[in-house]
Design a protein around this motif. Structure first.
Motif, mmCIF file in Angstrom:
data_model
loop_
_atom_site.group_PDB
_atom_site.id
_atom_site.type_symbol
_atom_site.label_atom_id
_atom_site.label_comp_id
_atom_site.label_asym_id
_atom_site.label_seq_id
_atom_site.Cartn_x
_atom_site.Cartn_y
_atom_site.Cartn_z
ATOM 1 N N ALA A 293 -107.320 34.507 14.311
ATOM 2 C CA ALA A 293 -108.543 33.791 13.964
ATOM 3 C C ALA A 293 -109.763 34.697 14.076
ATOM 4 O O ALA A 293 -110.671 34.647 13.233
ATOM 5 C CB ALA A 293 -108.698 32.574 14.878
ATOM 6 N N SER A 297 -112.560 36.160 11.174
ATOM 7 C CA SER A 297 -113.909 35.630 11.360
ATOM 8 C C SER A 297 -114.943 36.717 11.097
ATOM 9 O O SER A 297 -114.607 37.875 10.826
ATOM 10 C CB SER A 297 -114.074 35.107 12.786
ATOM 11 N N ALA A 378 -112.090 27.844 15.115
ATOM 12 C CA ALA A 378 -113.058 27.692 14.022
ATOM 13 C C ALA A 378 -114.132 26.671 14.396
ATOM 14 O O ALA A 378 -115.320 26.883 14.141
ATOM 15 C CB ALA A 378 -112.334 27.276 12.746
#
Length: 400
Positions: A293, A297, A378
């Motif tokens: 993740a 990002s 997120a």
């Protein structure tokens, strides 16, 4: 702990409500229940682990629950004996003091990041008269060569397994056995600071008894990893355990009644200890999902350490302030019912502008899939962006 003013108390209470009120979390916190709920759970779980029709203990008598806890701990670690202590700080001070008397050498070789050096107010020197030398200041356990090369004599080598401040790091089994052997070459005894030794079996591929057999004495915690109320044990040869128990009394650790703490520890040995390998395995999935993740990002810099966790705990580092990160974590819990992170910190010696969070994966976290972790992260970034912090650091690709 410093006295908090009104606003600080209110903020602490608000954070506790946010964390404890979350429906989904990676691990339950130590204050996740009311007193009544915790007592009720202790009674229910305790009935499966110990005969509650027996009498409560008095000064930790051997024929009561404290004695039973000591016997079960010694059996789990494969040692001759074990003694219950109210705190790990006391247990280790007693052990190291006893070894100094027996070896005739008051110098302890220990990492500068070890708990007695960082978090015990210089107690080893001020209360026990011991001296400390550091085989290495690298953020890892010392190597065999570093132990051999310590410039001055020492009577005891103390190893923290895992080394929490460095990211819950462990050496390989071969590295550990070599380091222990190097201490033996110098006629030193070996003590394991094993507050979290319980979850080291997966990394080493060895049983608790095999790991503990490398050391002369081992300290273990009952609230770290096992979910107890508090308390610790020192395990090893019967003679040294008896000596340490005498110092326990001198230090004020011979408490009148300890049965609630002992019962919670017995429950932890019965219920949590067998599940720790599962937690360690799932922590690897969570860490990998967080790395993925973060890589996708626009966080400008980040670190997941170690890359593959050695235990069920690991560190996450981000280039934002503690206040902003902790607030984003709390708002996520309040508004979505999902708790990914709790309170962030700025470790001593860390570069300015970087904050760290210790991630723990336990029973509650086993339900999280990799996609769950990615989605929660997120959402967390969304709350962090809303704080206005994001623009202060720009954007770009990060890597660990």
């Amino acid at each position: 702990m410093p006295v908090m003013d009104g606003p600080e108390r209110e903020e602490r209470a608000r954070l506790q409500r946010a964390w404890n009120g979350a429906v989904r979390k990676l691990a339950a916190g130590p204050t996740a229940e009311t007193i009544g709920a915790r007592l009720a759970r202790l009674a229910a779980e305790g009935a499966d682990a110990y005969d509650l029709t027996g009498w409560s203990d008095m000064y930790g008598n051997e024929d009561g629950i404290v004695g039973e806890l000591e016997r079960r701990t010694a059996a789990a670690l494969g040692t001759e004996a074990a003694a219950f202590f109210p705190t790990g700080t006391m247990a280790q001070q007693a052990a190291l003091r006893c070894w100094a008397d027996r070896t005739g050498d008051s110098t302890i070789a220990m990492h500068p990041l070890a708990h007695p050096v960082r978090w015990e107010g210089d107690a080893l020197r001020r209360l026990t008269g011991l001296n400390v030398v550091h085989p290495t200041d690298a953020p890892r356990l010392p190597s065999a060569d570093e132990v051999r090369d310590v410039a001055e004599p020492f009577g005891t080598l103390a190893l923290e397994l895992p080394l929490r401040e460095a990211g819950f790091l462990l050496p390989s089994w071969d590295e550990l056995t070599s380091t222990v052997a190097a201490a033996r070459e110098r006629d030193a005894v070996v003590h394991f600071d094993g507050a979290r030794l319980w979850e080291c079996t997966t990394h080493f591929g060895r049983t608790l008894a095999e790991i503990a057999s490398l050391a002369d004495t081992v300290y273990v915690s009952f609230y770290k990893s096992l979910g107890g109320l508090s308390g610790a044990a020192l395990a090893g040869p019967e003679a040294i355990v008896k000596d340490a128990a005498a110092w326990r009394h001198r230090y004020g650790g011979q408490l009148f009644q300890q049965w609630p703490t002992a019962l919670a520890a017995v429950v932890g040995l019965e219920r949590e200890l067998p599940r720790l390998p599962e937690y360690v395995a799932h922590a690897k999935l969570v860490a990998e999902a967080l790395r993925g993740a973060l890589a996708e990002s626009d966080v400008p810099w980040w670190l997941v350490s170690p890359r593959v966790p050695h235990t069920h705990q690991f560190q996450v580092w981000l280039p934002y302030g503690v206040k902003e990160l902790t607030e984003a974590s709390a708002r996520q819990a309040e508004e979505t019912g999902t708790l990914l992170f709790r309170r962030w910190s700025e470790p001593t010696g860390a570069p300015p502008g970087l904050s760290m969070h210790e991630v723990t994966v336990a029973g509650d976290g086993l339900e999280w899939s990799a996609e769950d972790v990615r989605a929660a992260f997120a959402d967390f970034l969304g709350f962090l962006r809303a704080s206005g912090t994001w623009s202060a650091f720009g954007s770009g690709a990060g890597a660990d």
